[in-house]
Enzyme design. Sequence first.
Site, PDB file in Angstrom:
ATOM      1  CG  HIS A  20       8.319  76.344 -79.760  1.00 48.48           C
ATOM      2  ND1 HIS A  20       7.018  76.078 -79.367  1.00 48.48           N
ATOM      3  CD2 HIS A  20       9.027  75.243 -79.435  1.00 48.48           C
ATOM      4  CE1 HIS A  20       6.955  74.878 -78.822  1.00 48.48           C
ATOM      5  NE2 HIS A  20       8.168  74.345 -78.859  1.00 48.48           N
ATOM      6  CG  ASP A  35       4.337  77.974 -80.229  1.00 46.10           C
ATOM      7  OD1 ASP A  35       5.229  78.187 -81.070  1.00 46.10           O
ATOM      8  OD2 ASP A  35       4.469  77.173 -79.280  1.00 46.10           O
ATOM      9  CB  SER A  38       7.654  71.165 -79.298  1.00 48.81           C
ATOM     10  OG  SER A  38       7.750  71.634 -77.992  1.00 48.81           O
TER      11      SER A  38
END
Length: 277
Positions: free
Chosen positions: A114, A145, A227
Amino acid sequence: MTEQSFPAMSGSLVEPQPAVAPAPKFWRRTAPMLTAAALVAGLFGGVTGAVIASPDTPASSTSVSAQTVLNQSTVDWTSVASKVLPSVVQVNLPNGVGSGVILTADGQILTNNHVVAASGGQLTVKLNDGREVPATVVSTDPSSDLAVIKASGVSDLTPIKWADSGSVKVGDAVMAIGSPSGLQGTVTTGIVSALDRKVTVPGEGRRSSSVSYQAIQTDASINPGNSGGALVNAAGELIGINSAIYSPASSSGEAGSVGIGFAIPSNTAKQIVNQLS
């Protein structure tokens, strides 16, 4: 095992309970760069949102709690940070930032799918020593992911050291490293607060499928921009890739850490890397 469902840094937790509770919000998006003014504004901004109910399981015994404190107090976090920071990069995108973990000396880097999904192939990585170099997406796995990118023109990087996430225990001391809101090289510490937490996050596009994985839960502070960064143990070894957080919605719609963050276990990540590389 408690089942939870999250929209990642946007998502939701679903936990079976006698009464129906509001679905908490989770976030996984990359973060915009913060200016000094934005930082100041953040200190005074109001926060609204639902409060998560307390866990159904009883609190840990006194002896377990005492051991957790001992584990935290005896860790030399300065040494851990010094060891791991050279292995974590900032991933710069046209519309924000994320983080990544160095896999090889010649520039292979692991991050979240992402983080790079909306990059359009335009990204750079900023190394811990201040160098900023172009990077390209090598391969992605939206179902987990995770993604592997490649920094250009480098040969002297410091790869992360892997740990066996299967040996991680609740209460273990951990450190999260990344670039929350573009603040590169930010380190936070905490403990593993739960294991095998089922996290479900939405896909990147309206037609994309949701992504689910069994996550390591931590109370180490994680925010948008973390992230793809590293969650490491007290030895400075990678136990997870930081990927999602829970946060009540603020008045601006942004998310901030409330001590519930999630990382994709290193054993899962290593398996995916072997497929992508």
